[in-house]
Design a protein around this motif. Structure first.
Motif, PDB file in Angstrom:
ATOM      1  N   PRO A 100       1.688 -25.630  40.226  1.00 43.71           N
ATOM      2  CA  PRO A 100       1.863 -25.167  38.842  1.00 43.71           C
ATOM      3  C   PRO A 100       0.687 -25.562  37.946  1.00 43.71           C
ATOM      4  O   PRO A 100       0.174 -26.672  38.045  1.00 43.71           O
ATOM      5  N   THR A 157       8.382 -30.187  35.293  1.00 45.87           N
ATOM      6  CA  THR A 157       7.655 -29.495  36.366  1.00 45.87           C
ATOM      7  C   THR A 157       7.372 -30.447  37.525  1.00 45.87           C
ATOM      8  O   THR A 157       7.534 -30.104  38.696  1.00 45.87           O
ATOM      9  N   LYS A 210       4.671 -19.258  40.099  1.00 44.46           N
ATOM     10  CA  LYS A 210       5.808 -18.888  39.222  1.00 44.46           C
ATOM     11  C   LYS A 210       6.883 -18.165  40.029  1.00 44.46           C
ATOM     12  O   LYS A 210       8.078 -18.446  39.911  1.00 44.46           O
ATOM     13  N   ASN A 220       8.043 -21.978  40.137  1.00 46.49           N
ATOM     14  CA  ASN A 220       7.176 -22.956  39.484  1.00 46.49           C
ATOM     15  C   ASN A 220       7.136 -24.295  40.213  1.00 46.49           C
ATOM     16  O   ASN A 220       7.196 -25.369  39.610  1.00 46.49           O
ATOM     17  N   TYR A 238       0.562 -16.694  39.628  1.00 42.56           N
ATOM     18  CA  TYR A 238       1.722 -15.803  39.703  1.00 42.56           C
ATOM     19  C   TYR A 238       2.625 -16.202  40.884  1.00 42.56           C
ATOM     20  O   TYR A 238       3.857 -16.268  40.746  1.00 42.56           O
TER      21      TYR A 238
END
Lengths: 486, 486
Positions: free
Chosen positions: B406, B317, B366, B370, B363
Motif C-alpha cells: 500500500p 493499513t 487496492k 489494500n 491499483y
C-alpha cells in the motif's frame, strides 16, 4: 541390493528437472520427503535415528573396500557431515565440489572424529563439478595467494568460508555492542560533496560520459566517495548523545600494500558530552574486547583454523590482549622518546612533529609487551581541522588518539572534536575552508557540545585477531589499484 | 535563595572551559558528581529520590509565575525530561535549542503527563543557540518539506529524530531476522566492474582528473557503483545455503520522484536449494512481518508520531497487513486480467507483455484489499538475463516475483535464478554478454544448485510502514539529481 540411476529425479514440483541431475538409489526410498536439516543442525545430533535430508557440496570423496565416504558441507559450519554409502557407486558425476542432496538415516558415528554420520539411502547429484576444470583439488591445501585468484570460487574453500563466517559474526557483534550501549545506528552517505577532509585521495563519481567540470553534471556539484562518515555523524551528535555507523569507505591510494584497500569497511562512533579522551579510549577498548570475545566464543572452530594453519601461535597474542585489564596509554611525546632511545634502525625520522609510520607503530606495540596500546595527544599540525586544540605549549598538541595493535599497527584513530566556534572558525579560515564548511560551523553555533569519536578499520581488525598478513584475504571482494574483479 | 552565575564552570578536567558556558546555581551543590543518566533512563524512574545529572538539548522553555519548566532531550527517546527550576532564571543563553547539563533530584511528577521530573539544583548552558538564527522555532510545527532544507540540523526536530530511531531499530531487526534464520551476512562491494545487469543507470568512479577511457585508469577497467549485490551474493550461494547483504546501492536516474533516490539502502537475500518461488515469498513475507512487529514493539511512541501527525489513519493499513495470515499471490497474467477488466483509466498500457507501472501496482494493491500482494511469473522478456525460464508457452514467463505494498507499489523484487548452464549460456549469448560473465557461468559449471533471491528497498519499506509520502524524508542524507548536500 540394486543401484538404480534415477535420471531427472530432482524432487521439485515447479522446477523442471535438469538433465545432469542423476541420483543413486541405495534402496527404495518412497516415503514422504524427510526433514531437511542444515549440516550444522545434523551435527548437533538431535535427530539421530530419524530419516533426514541434507543438501550441500562434496568436500571430500573417499571410496573404500566396503563403503564410500563423503563429506558434505553447506556453509553452516566448518565441520562437514560424513555420509556413508555402500561401495561401488562410481558415477563420474559424484566428484569433489559437486552439489548433492542426500537422504538417509542420521546415526551416531562409531568414530570419535564426528558425533554423527548420515547413512545414505539416496544420493542425488544436483550440480556437477568437473574436477579437471575446477581450480581447487581434493586433499590439496591451497595457499591464500592461490585462492585469491578465484574471487568467485574461493568461498568454497575451508579457509575462506571460515573467514566469511567470522566476518559475519564480528559484524553482528559490533552491532550488538553498540545497541546494548545505547548507540543509534546512522546510515551515513557513500556519495558526498565534502572534498577536503584531509583523510586521503578521493574517488569522484559521475554518470559515464559526463565531464566532471560541467555545470550540468548529475548532482550539480562535484561529488566523491566518502572517506569517513565522521562529519555526518557529528551532525547527529547535535541531537543524539551516542551514534555509530558501519559501512564502506574509500581511498584512491595507489598502493599494493598488505594493509590498504581502495574500498574497506569502517566502524565509526561519535559520543556527545565527552569529558576527556578517556571517554573515547574506553569505548574503543570495550568494543575490541566485546567483539573479540564474541567471535572467539561463537566461531571457535573457524578461528582455530586460522590460529593453527595460517598464523600458528597467534592465539597467544589475542589472549594476551584480552587478559590485559586496561590497554596502556602513552602520549605521542612519550612515544617519540621511546623511539629515539631505541637502538632500532628506522627508515623514517622520529623527531617530535613527524608522523608515526607503521614501523614506529609496530615497535611501540612490541615495546609495550606486544599488546594493544593507545597513543594520545599528537602534534596539532599533524591533525585535520576538526581535532580539538589542547592549547598546550611549547609543543602544541591536539586531543587525538590512535589504537595500535600487534601485527597491524594503527587499528583505530580518533579525537575530541573542536566544539568551540571561535577556534574552529579560525582554523577553517587558516585552511581556506570556511566557506565550504559553513554548515559544519552551524553545528557549533546551535547547541554545540564537547564531543569526540573514532574509526576502526574492520579489515585490519580481522587481520589483527586472526593473524592474516594480507588485507585482501579478509574481505569478500578486494578492490585495490589495478584490480576490481567481478 | 541566591542565583549564582558560574562562568567557566564546565566540570571537565582535561577540557579547557569555553567562555559561553554559564551555569545557574539554584543552591550550593558541592557534593561529588551525581550519577549521569540518559533521558530515557531517567524516565524509567528507578532513581526517583536520587541526585542525578542529565545532559541534552532544550526542546521547550516555559517560564511561569513560580517556576521555569524546561524539556530536555538527548535523543534517547521521543519523550523529553521535564526540568523544574525556580522562576526568575532569565539568562539569555538559556533558549530553545541550547545544550545544557542539569543536576538535581529526580522526583515523581505531580502531573500525569510525565512519570518523573527533575527538580533542578543547577542548570548549566553548555552550548548556546541563538533563537533568531536557529531555523526551527519553539512551539512551531515545521513541515517535513521545511526541515528538509536543513540536512545538518533536521535531526534536532521531533519528527526526524523519531525517524532516525525507527530506522536504527528496523536495521537491527533486519539483521536479527536473518541471523536467527541462519543467514550469513556478506559485505558485497560498492565498487564493481559489472556494467550491464540491466537494473538501471550507472554511476562511474575514478580519481579526479582521470579520463575513463585511459588504459592507465585506477582500476585498469571501468568501474561503477553497484546497482545490486545480487551477483556477488550468488557467488556465495555456491558455498552457503543462505546469505544476505544490507547496504547502499545506486542509480543515476534523473528523477525527482517521491519514490527514487540516487543512493538508497537495499536488503538482499539469496537462498540455495530452492524448490519453488514460495521459498522466496515466504522469506520476504516473514522478513516484512518480523521487522514491522519489532519496530511497532520497540518504537511505539516514535511510530505513533507518524501515524498521528504525518499520516493519520495509516496505522490501520499496517495492522491490516500484519493481520493477514498469508499475503495473496497472483500471477502477472492474472494481474493483467484484473487491470484490463477495471474501469480505471491508466496512463500506461495494460497489455500482456507490458511492464507494470506504479499506477498499476497501486491499483492491484487496492484491488486485493489494500494489503501487500505478490505478483509472480512475469514475461520472460521483461526480466534480466539471470531470471529462471519457466519454459511455459504460449506466453513465456520467468520465475520472478514482486511484492507490492500500500502507498508505495513495488517494495521487493526477486526471482529464481537460471542455474542451468546451457540455458544461461544461450541467454548471455543472445544479450552479447557471454564474455563479460564467464565468471558467472563458472558458478553454473561447478556445483550449481537451484537458487533464488530478492531485494527489498529499505527506504520504501520505511515509507510503507510510516506512511511517509516522500522518500527524502526517511533517509539521513538524501542524494538525488541536482542535490548532494553535505
Amino acid at each position: 541390493m540394486t543401484f538404480q540411476t534415477v535420471a531427472r529425479a530432482f524432487p521439485v514440483s515447479s522446477i523442471s528437472p535438469v538433465s545432469r541431475c542423476v541420483s543413486f538409489c541405495v534402496r527404495r526410498f518412497c516415503e514422504k520427503n524427510p526433514t531437511k536439516l542444515r549440516v550444522s543442525e545434523a551435527l548437533l545430533g538431535a535427530e539421530v535415528g530419524e530419516d533426514v535430508r541434507v543438501q550441500g557440496w562434496v568436500r571430500s570423496y573417499r571410496p573404500q573396500k566396503n563403503n564410500l565416504f563423503l563429506h558434505v558441507n553447506d556453509g553452516s559450519s566448518l565441520k562437514s557431515l560424513q555420509v556413508v554409502a555402500p561401495a561401488g557407486i562410481s558415477d563420474p558425476l559424484l566428484t569433489f565440489g559437486c552439489a548433492v542432496e542426500v537422504k538417509g538415516i542420521l546415526k551416531k558415528s562409531p568414530h570419535s572424529k564426528q558425533p554423527v554420520e548420515l547413512e545414505a539411502k539416496q544420493i542425488q547429484v544436483i550440480g556437477e563439478c568437473n574436477p579437471v576444470d575446477f581450480p581447487f583439488k581434493i586433499k590439496e591445501r591451497h595457499s591464500l595467494e592461490y585462492i585469491r585468484q578465484f574471487p568467485h570460487l574461493r568461498c568454497r574453500t575451508n579457509a575462506f568460508s571460515s573467514l566469511l563466517r567470522i566476518r559475519s559474526e564480528a559484524t553482528a557483534a559490533i552491532h550488538s555492542y553498540f545497541k546494548s550501549n545505547g548507540f543509534l545506528q546512522i546510515h551515513t552517505p557513500t556519495i558526498t560533496s565534502n572534498d577536503c577532509e584531509g583523510a586521503g585521495e578521493l574517488f569522484q563519481v559521475e554518470p559515464p560520459g559526463t565531464t566532471f567540470a560541467e555545470e550540468g553534471s548529475f548532482f550539480s556539484v562535484p561529488v566523491y566517495l566518502t572517506v569517513s562518515g565522521q562529519l555526518h555523524l557529528e551532525v547527529m551528535s547535535g541531537a543524539f548523545s551516542r551514534v555509530y555507523t558501519f559501512g564502506p569507505t574509500f581511498r584512491a591510494e595507489n598502493s599494493q600494500s598488505r594493509r590498504h584497500l581502495a574500498e574497506f569497511f569502517m566502524v565509526e562512533a561519535e559520543i556527545s558530552f565527552t569529558e576527556s579522551i578517556e571517554d573515547l579510549t574506553k569505548v574503543m577498548e570495550d568494543l575490541f574486547r566485546s567483539v573479540t570475545e564474541s567471535v572467539l566464543d561463537h566461531c571457535e572452530e573457524d578461528v582455530d583454523l586460522f590460529h593453527k594453519h595460517v598464523a600458528p601461535g597467534h592465539r597467544d597474542t589475542v589472549d594476551d590482549a584480552l587478559k590485559k585489564t586496561r590497554f596502556p596509554v602513552i602520549t605521542y611525546t612519550e612515544a617519540i622518546d621511546v623511539l629515539k632511545r631505541s637502538s632500532e634502525h628506522f627508515t623514517f625520522p622520529t623527531d617530535w612533529g613527524c608522523d608515526l609510520m607503521t614501523e614506529h607503530e609496530k615497535y611501540l606495540v612490541k615495546h609495550c609487551g606486544n599488546i594493544p596500546v593507545f597513543v594520545t595527544d599528537y602534534p596539532y599540525d599533524l591533525k585535520p581541522f576538526y581535532a580539538r586544540d589542547n592549547q598546550d605549549h611549547p609543543k602544541r598538541t591536539a586531543a587525538a588518539v590512535d589504537l595500535l595493535v600487534p601485527g597491524v599497527g594503527e587499528l583505530c584513530g580518533g579525537s575530541l572534536r573542536e566544539e568551540r566556534l571561535s577556534l574552529l572558525r579560525s582554523r577553517l579560515q587558516e585552511c581556506g575552508l570556511e566557506e565550504n564548511y559553513s554548515w559544519y560551523l552551524d553545528l557549533r553555533r546551535f547547541g554545540s557540545v564537547p564531543h569526540g569519536g573514532f574509526g576502526l578499520g574492520f579489515e585490519r581488525y580481522l587481520q589483527c585477531i586472526l593473524g592474516v598478513d594480507n588485507i585482501k584475504d579478509v574481505i569478500p571482494f578486494p578492490r585495490f589499484s589495478h584490480s576490481c574483479l567481478l
